[in-house]
Design an enzyme around this catalytic site. Structure first.
Site, PDB file in Angstrom:
ATOM      1  N   ASP A 214       0.795  -1.224   0.000  1.00 27.88           N
ATOM      2  CA  ASP A 214       0.000   0.000   0.000  1.00 27.88           C
ATOM      3  C   ASP A 214       0.829   1.276   0.000  1.00 27.88           C
ATOM      4  O   ASP A 214       0.338   2.334  -0.370  1.00 27.88           O
ATOM      5  CB  ASP A 214      -0.926   0.023   1.223  1.00 27.88           C
ATOM      6  CG  ASP A 214      -1.974  -1.069   1.179  1.00 27.88           C
ATOM      7  OD1 ASP A 214      -2.350  -1.475   0.062  1.00 27.88           O
ATOM      8  OD2 ASP A 214      -2.420  -1.514   2.255  1.00 27.88           O
ATOM      9  N   ASP A 238      -0.162   5.563   1.925  1.00 25.84           N
ATOM     10  CA  ASP A 238      -1.271   5.016   2.711  1.00 25.84           C
ATOM     11  C   ASP A 238      -1.127   5.453   4.165  1.00 25.84           C
ATOM     12  O   ASP A 238      -1.315   6.617   4.479  1.00 25.84           O
ATOM     13  CB  ASP A 238      -1.326   3.499   2.559  1.00 25.84           C
ATOM     14  CG  ASP A 238      -2.633   2.920   3.075  1.00 25.84           C
ATOM     15  OD1 ASP A 238      -3.673   3.595   2.960  1.00 25.84           O
ATOM     16  OD2 ASP A 238      -2.623   1.799   3.602  1.00 25.84           O
ATOM     17  N   ASP A 242       0.646   1.375  10.458  1.00 27.07           N
ATOM     18  CA  ASP A 242      -0.533   0.514  10.398  1.00 27.07           C
ATOM     19  C   ASP A 242      -0.198  -0.827  11.045  1.00 27.07           C
ATOM     20  O   ASP A 242       0.837  -1.434  10.732  1.00 27.07           O
ATOM     21  CB  ASP A 242      -0.977   0.280   8.955  1.00 27.07           C
ATOM     22  CG  ASP A 242      -1.710   1.474   8.361  1.00 27.07           C
ATOM     23  OD1 ASP A 242      -1.774   2.530   9.025  1.00 27.07           O
ATOM     24  OD2 ASP A 242      -2.211   1.356   7.222  1.00 27.07           O
ATOM     25  N   ARG A 294      -7.292   9.750  11.726  1.00 31.09           N
ATOM     26  CA  ARG A 294      -6.732   8.458  12.157  1.00 31.09           C
ATOM     27  C   ARG A 294      -5.479   8.624  13.019  1.00 31.09           C
ATOM     28  O   ARG A 294      -4.395   8.238  12.623  1.00 31.09           O
ATOM     29  CB  ARG A 294      -6.434   7.558  10.960  1.00 31.09           C
ATOM     30  CG  ARG A 294      -7.654   7.148  10.185  1.00 31.09           C
ATOM     31  CD  ARG A 294      -7.329   6.069   9.169  1.00 31.09           C
ATOM     32  NE  ARG A 294      -8.512   5.624   8.453  1.00 31.09           N
ATOM     33  CZ  ARG A 294      -8.530   4.645   7.560  1.00 31.09           C
ATOM     34  NH1 ARG A 294      -7.406   3.989   7.277  1.00 31.09           N
ATOM     35  NH2 ARG A 294      -9.644   4.300   6.950  1.00 31.09           N
TER      36      ARG A 294
END
Length: 416
Positions: A214, A238, A242, A294
């Protein structure tokens, strides 16, 4: 005499905490092997480290101490470059047991190249991270490393950028997949691109085909005992950090995040319930200029967001879906000018009839410029046991504790 009594008292507390850890019974036989069974033990031991650093400061040993227990553990040492591996003993929170390459030899990266992801040249970062043995990886000089494909890390590795200026940029970035005990410290990671559909080596004895990645700065996949500390992360395709697919025992601390949309995703999908084992500590980070959302966005698991400085967001700061437990303590939230973006929190794709039962609490947070946190679920502390990993300090101290977030400008012979 008073100092002697203090030392004896601290020692007794430590022995008590260790006794509790050894004798704690497993409350859930199906609980993930790397998840923390007794978060109160974690909080007690971190609280002790804070008290000890405060006492040393009072006695004159750490005049440069900030109250940040990670930094106060090592940054005041003028000979830090001779005791690099001491860093591995300074982690806190759910990722506190990540030792990286502490028990291995040093590996010095001398070559910024990445010409062949299948047959990396000795002296390159890729050659270092794929080795089977524990390694503490350092860099001979300043360098910009542009990776052709994902940098797939093997277990028990530390990437330590202190003392030089290291950028991983303008190509692929870091992948921590199905491994354990990783420390990433003191580097700049930015402008990461999607790569893949290529062969990539992941160990001395294995390489294989990788589908498209990603473009995350740091991707954590099915891994445990991970510590991401003092990095500067920005502007990737991205996410910046993560963590998915049952990853757990993670601490993300002292990082400086800027210029990015979807900063941090914790949890693969609403349907992937195995992420209920996930426990992540987000501490002492600065979420800065040019961020949108986020910080983090959570699913299923248990998340302790503590003593961070949120100075910028455009949509929201902390969000989630699928019933995560979020324990927000001692953070500083500065809302944007936009009157429609003052709320810190966002529940994704779920009506209030469901999310009102999710355990999201704010305790001791500081809200500025109209910022507000929408609480839900239980308020009692017992409901947040699995989302508690350290003792929060006052939000009034956040500016001091996060003032050196990001990659540090360390020089040999000087306090870092």
């Amino acid at each position: 005499m008073a100092v002697t009594k203090l030392i004896l008292f601290a020692s007794a507390l430590l022995l008590t905490a260790l006794f509790i850890g050894v004798n704690a019974s497993r409350s859930n036989e199906t609980w993930h092997e790397h998840a923390v069974e007794n978060p109160d033990e974690v909080a007690a031991m971190v609280d002790m480290s804070i008290r000890n650093s405060t006492e040393r400061r009072r006695l004159g040993y750490f005049s440069c101490a900030t109250g940040n227990p990670i930094d106060d553990c090592w940054r005041c040492d003028r000979k830090w470059q001779l005791r690099r591996k001491r860093l591995a003993d300074c982690s806190i929170g759910f990722g506190r047991n990540a030792i990286g390459g502490r028990d291995g030899r040093f590996y010095v990266v001398t070559d910024p190249g990445d010409d062949d992801p299948v047959n990396p040249i000795p002296g390159t970062l890729r050659h270092a991270v794929i080795q089977d043995e524990p390694l503490w990886i350092i860099f001979k000089r300043d360098m910009v490393i542009t990776l052709k494909q994902e940098l797939i890390m093997n277990s028990f590795k530390t990437i330590d950028g202190r003392g030089v200026n290291v950028h991983i940029a303008n190509g692929a970035c870091l992948t921590i997949q199905y491994v354990t005990n990783i420390i990433v410290h003191g580097i700049h990671v930015h402008d990461c691109k999607p790569t893949g559909n290529a062969m990539v080596r992941s160990s001395p004895s294995h390489y294989g085909f990788r589908s498209m990645a990603d473009g995350d700065a740091i991707s954590i996949f099915g891994s445990s005992h991970i510590w991401i500390d003092h990095n500067s992360l920005s502007n990737c395709a991205d996410g910046l950090v993560d963590a998915v697919m049952s990853s757990t025992a993670i601490t993300v601390s002292n990082n400086f995040f800027t210029h990015h949309n979807e900063v941090m995703l914790l949890g693969h999908s609403d349907s992937y319930t195995r992420d209920k084992v996930m426990q992540v500590t987000i501490a002492y980070n600065h979420f800065g200029e040019g961020l949108i959302q986020r910080m983090p966005r959570c699913r299923h698991g248990y998340f302790h967001v503590v003593n961070n400085d949120y100075t910028h967001w455009e949509m929201y700061a902390i969000g989630g879906s699928a019933g995560p437990t979020i324990n927000s303590q001692g953070n500083r939230f500065l809302a944007p000018v936009n009157p429609f973006a003052k709320e810190v929190t966002k529940r994704e794709y779920t009506g209030e009839s469901k999310w009102k039962h999710w355990n999201w609490r704010s305790e001791g947070d500081l809200f500025l410029n109209g910022a507000f946190f929408t609480r839900s679920g239980a308020g009692a502390g017992a409901n947040y046991a699995r989302a508690s990993s350290l003792s929060a300090k006052s939000s009034s101290l956040v500016g001091t504790m996060t003032s050196y977030s990001g990659a540090l400008n360390c020089r040999a012979g000087r306090r870092c």
